[in-house]
Design a protein around this motif. Structure first.
Motif, PDB file in Angstrom:
ATOM      1  N   SER A 240       0.830  -1.000  -0.040  1.00 53.82           N
ATOM      2  CA  SER A 240       0.010  -0.168   0.105  1.00 53.82           C
ATOM      3  C   SER A 240       0.820   1.303  -0.047  1.00 53.82           C
ATOM      4  O   SER A 240       0.232   2.278  -0.275  1.00 53.82           O
ATOM      5  CB  SER A 240      -0.825  -0.035   1.229  1.00 53.82           C
ATOM      6  OG  SER A 240      -0.161  -0.089   2.497  1.00 53.82           O
ATOM      7  N   GLU A 387     -16.613   0.061  -4.576  1.00 53.87           N
ATOM      8  CA  GLU A 387     -15.229  -0.139  -5.561  1.00 53.87           C
ATOM      9  C   GLU A 387     -15.329  -0.405  -6.972  1.00 53.87           C
ATOM     10  O   GLU A 387     -14.427  -0.645  -7.681  1.00 53.87           O
ATOM     11  CB  GLU A 387     -14.626  -1.417  -4.709  1.00 53.87           C
ATOM     12  CG  GLU A 387     -14.178  -1.074  -3.469  1.00 53.87           C
ATOM     13  CD  GLU A 387     -13.481  -2.505  -2.691  1.00 53.87           C
ATOM     14  OE1 GLU A 387     -13.400  -3.500  -3.147  1.00 53.87           O
ATOM     15  OE2 GLU A 387     -12.870  -1.950  -1.648  1.00 53.87           O
ATOM     16  N   ARG A 426      -4.285   9.411  -2.769  1.00 56.44           N
ATOM     17  CA  ARG A 426      -4.537   7.939  -1.982  1.00 56.44           C
ATOM     18  C   ARG A 426      -5.703   8.439  -0.882  1.00 56.44           C
ATOM     19  O   ARG A 426      -6.553   7.682  -0.390  1.00 56.44           O
ATOM     20  CB  ARG A 426      -3.354   7.889  -1.220  1.00 56.44           C
ATOM     21  CG  ARG A 426      -2.500   6.759  -2.238  1.00 56.44           C
ATOM     22  CD  ARG A 426      -1.361   6.327  -1.015  1.00 56.44           C
ATOM     23  NE  ARG A 426      -0.629   5.265  -1.725  1.00 56.44           N
ATOM     24  CZ  ARG A 426       0.814   5.135  -2.177  1.00 56.44           C
ATOM     25  NH1 ARG A 426       1.496   6.198  -1.679  1.00 56.44           N
ATOM     26  NH2 ARG A 426       1.256   4.019  -2.774  1.00 56.44           N
ATOM     27  N   LYS A 430      -9.355   6.803  -0.806  1.00 55.38           N
ATOM     28  CA  LYS A 430      -9.863   6.085   0.700  1.00 55.38           C
ATOM     29  C   LYS A 430     -11.111   6.709   1.095  1.00 55.38           C
ATOM     30  O   LYS A 430     -12.144   5.885   1.435  1.00 55.38           O
ATOM     31  CB  LYS A 430      -8.674   6.395   1.627  1.00 55.38           C
ATOM     32  CG  LYS A 430      -9.155   5.539   2.875  1.00 55.38           C
ATOM     33  CD  LYS A 430      -7.833   5.706   3.938  1.00 55.38           C
ATOM     34  CE  LYS A 430      -8.221   5.204   5.246  1.00 55.38           C
ATOM     35  NZ  LYS A 430      -7.164   4.975   6.163  1.00 55.38           N
ATOM     36  N   PRO A 448      -8.858   2.484  -3.056  1.00 59.78           N
ATOM     37  CA  PRO A 448      -8.937   2.727  -1.596  1.00 59.78           C
ATOM     38  C   PRO A 448      -8.196   1.931  -0.890  1.00 59.78           C
ATOM     39  O   PRO A 448      -7.894   2.297   0.504  1.00 59.78           O
ATOM     40  CB  PRO A 448     -10.438   2.093  -1.468  1.00 59.78           C
ATOM     41  CG  PRO A 448     -11.299   2.271  -2.789  1.00 59.78           C
ATOM     42  CD  PRO A 448     -10.118   1.929  -3.514  1.00 59.78           C
ATOM     43  N   ASP A 449      -7.489   0.881  -1.122  1.00 60.68           N
ATOM     44  CA  ASP A 449      -6.468   0.047  -0.361  1.00 60.68           C
ATOM     45  C   ASP A 449      -5.108   0.700  -0.444  1.00 60.68           C
ATOM     46  O   ASP A 449      -4.229   0.048   0.161  1.00 60.68           O
ATOM     47  CB  ASP A 449      -6.591  -1.376  -0.832  1.00 60.68           C
ATOM     48  CG  ASP A 449      -6.002  -1.585  -2.221  1.00 60.68           C
ATOM     49  OD1 ASP A 449      -5.636  -0.703  -3.096  1.00 60.68           O
ATOM     50  OD2 ASP A 449      -6.279  -2.888  -2.685  1.00 60.68           O
ATOM     51  N   GLY A 450      -5.004   1.718  -1.065  1.00 60.22           N
ATOM     52  CA  GLY A 450      -3.660   2.241  -1.187  1.00 60.22           C
ATOM     53  C   GLY A 450      -2.736   2.137  -2.111  1.00 60.22           C
ATOM     54  O   GLY A 450      -1.869   2.760  -2.630  1.00 60.22           O
ATOM     55  N   ARG A 451      -3.093   1.123  -3.177  1.00 55.30           N
ATOM     56  CA  ARG A 451      -2.322   1.126  -4.515  1.00 55.30           C
ATOM     57  C   ARG A 451      -2.286   2.212  -5.250  1.00 55.30           C
ATOM     58  O   ARG A 451      -3.463   2.962  -5.527  1.00 55.30           O
ATOM     59  CB  ARG A 451      -3.065  -0.468  -5.128  1.00 55.30           C
ATOM     60  CG  ARG A 451      -2.810  -1.530  -4.696  1.00 55.30           C
ATOM     61  CD  ARG A 451      -3.502  -2.534  -5.441  1.00 55.30           C
ATOM     62  NE  ARG A 451      -5.034  -2.243  -5.380  1.00 55.30           N
ATOM     63  CZ  ARG A 451      -6.037  -2.526  -6.468  1.00 55.30           C
ATOM     64  NH1 ARG A 451      -5.485  -2.825  -7.444  1.00 55.30           N
ATOM     65  NH2 ARG A 451      -7.225  -2.339  -6.040  1.00 55.30           N
TER      66      ARG A 451
END
Length: 529
Positions: A240, A387, A426, A430, A448-451
């Motif tokens: 992430s 998502e 980022r 999120k 949302p997961d930081g990728r």
């Protein structure tokens, strides 16, 4: 894709290799210096053909140590070299101190000041080894004036020829995590332009975020990566925390021999009213060209005849309001919807919730009016997103949806690492709970997961022709077409952004939005699709 590092991640990789006994700090410094000299001679072969004159500006940290190595190697090559040190030599880090002393056996080390730098013989190369990745606070006015005095070869003697300027890691005003210049605050207020760009920047092991997150001014004109023997080392960054530079797609974008049109999805592009359908038609053309099996334009009754006269391959359906859209979305073959281009704010507020909540439509791309419609109530939009959605704001739309985040990004950098466009995207992803594509020459895409990834239109991928009306509508269509083909949202946004730039580069000057989808077949052929 290519991994881009932060300054902290680079330090962690170096430290891990040193602690494992694979290399010493002194060896890394020697390799870095040799890499700079190699890169200079590769960039300017005429400098390798015979001895020349160089000015090397060394700073108070390990970047300055790299500079002492460069000076020594050029001296051994037969060059005349003048070295200037900014800071107290007694406070140099141990490895830099060793190379400071090695240079001391070969030549003088002068103080770094305007007076000392203002009156020396013409030179051929200036090496900036002042701060590199280590800059964490704004540079002083005095230092700015001194750096400015070395723009020209032999300044002070009327030799106003731009010097060949090379920077070690990055020009010494840059925060290499954000791409922002660390200036005194009053310089930001006065919009002062520091002409201190590097013609060549040599960085080590991997590219850094700041080489691609370029804001107002282009400090790095050409960046070269040199190995320092850390290929197997790892700083063990969490997934992430990793940011990727988008490269040529490795995914298969073609179509199989035994597939039919519904194998590649059915995209619905919603249009605005009469006289406002052009943007949606551009998006629809983009979705069709990128491979969606079918594309339908959903238009209000008043625009039906206008659109029918303009399209051939795309289909047309009449969608008046929320009820009509809800009915259309009962068709399970419709698997991606695009709302926003030319849609109108009232129509967007009515239709966006219906599209996002539709049970049978897994993917939704929101652009333009679909974003601006929620400027006063962004939380109402975020509550319904999931998502399967992609938001594609430009800078103004981003500020309307995420005003607090935009303010942090807009603020002058007062320390390093500064808040960056990667940080902002980022945080936005999120908050929104979906993929956000923040447009620009440094387009940043985050999940949302930081990728996170960057699609860069800098250096040899510069595509200034994309600054044309409708280009963003085509990008929304590209994303929607890939979503219809069942590419996951993050992947669809990445591939679409890369192809968008490649189409502009392929077409070249004179590009208008209508040209972008029509250039896709040529780009696909280069990918062997």
């Amino acid at each position: 894709m290519t991994e881009l590092l932060t300054a902290a991640q680079m330090r962690a990789i170096e430290q891990a290799a040193i602690e494992a006994g694979e290399v010493t700090g002194l060896e890394l410094m020697e390799r870095a210096g040799r890499g700079v000299v190699e890169a200079v001679f590769e960039e300017w072969p005429e400098l390798a053909a015979a001895p020349h004159r160089a000015v090397v500006l060394c700073g108070p940290g390990n970047n300055g140590g790299d500079g002492f190595v460069v000076a020594r190697l050029l001296k051994e090559w037969g060059w005349e070299v003048e070295v200037f040190l900014y800071g107290d030599p007694e406070k140099l880090p141990p490895d830099a101190k060793v190379n400071y002393e090695r240079w001391g056996h070969l030549g003088d080390i002068k103080s770094f000041s305007v007076d000392d730098l203002a009156d020396f013989e013409p030179y051929d190369l200036r090496v900036d080894a002042l701060f590199g990745t280590g800059l964490q606070r704004p540079i002083s006015y005095e230092l700015i004036a001194t750096m400015q005095s070395t723009k020209y070869a032999g300044c002070g003697r009327d030799h106003f020829i731009p010097a060949k300027r090379v920077a070690v890691d990055c020009p010494s005003c840059l925060d290499l995590d954000s791409g922002m210049a660390l200036f005194p605050h009053k310089m930001w207020e006065g919009d002062v332009h520091l002409e201190y760009y590097a013609m060549l920047t040599v960085t080590f092991h991997a590219l850094k975020l700041g080489h691609f997150l370029q804001k107002d001014w282009d400090y790095c004109r050409n960046v070269v990566v040199k190995s320092i023997g850390l290929e197997g080392a790892s700083g063990q960054a969490a997934e992430s925390d990793i940011t990727q530079l988008i490269d040529r797609p490795s995914e298969w974008l073609g179509k199989g021999d035994f597939e039919h049109k519904y194998s590649h999805g059915h995209a619905l592009i919603l249009s605005g009213g009469a006289g406002k359908t052009g943007a949606a038609r551009l998006a629809a053309r983009g979705a069709l060209r990128i491979g969606a099996g079918l594309v339908t334009l959903g238009v209000p009754p008043a625009a039906q005849q206008e659109v029918a006269c303009q399209i051939t391959s795309e289909m047309l359906t009449r969608i008046g309001g929320a009820e009509g859209l809800s009915e259309i979305l009962q068709d399970e073959r419709l698997n991606a919807v695009c709302l926003g281009p030319g849609l109108g704010l009232e129509r967007a507020r009515e239709l966006v919730p219906v599209a996002v909540r539709a049970k049978h439509t897994p993917y939704v791309c929101l652009d333009a009016d679909a974003l601006t419609a929620y400027a006063a109530t962004p939380d109402a939009l975020f509550e319904i997103l999931d998502e399967g959605c992609v938001l594609t704001p430009h800078g103004g739309e981003f500020a309307r949806l995420f005003p607090d985040i935009a303010e942090k990004l807009k603020a002058p950098a007062t320390k390093g690492p500064a808040y960056s466009k990667v940080d902002a995207t980022r945080e936005a992803a999120k908050r929104a709970g979906c993929v956000v594509l923040f447009k620009g020459a440094d387009t940043v895409i985050a999940a949302p997961d930081g990728r996170c990834s960057i699609n860069s239109a800098h250096y040899d991928r510069a595509a200034p022709w994309l600054a044309t009306a409708g280009a963003g509508d085509v990008l929304a269509g590209f994303i929607t077409g890939l979503l219809a083909r069942d590419f996951p949202p993050m992947q669809a946004a990445e591939i679409a952004a890369w192809l968008h730039v490649e189409c502009a580069r392929s077409f070249g000057p004179g590009l208008i939005a209508e040209d972008i989808p029509e250039e896709l077949p040529k780009v696909f052929r280069t990918l062997s699709v």
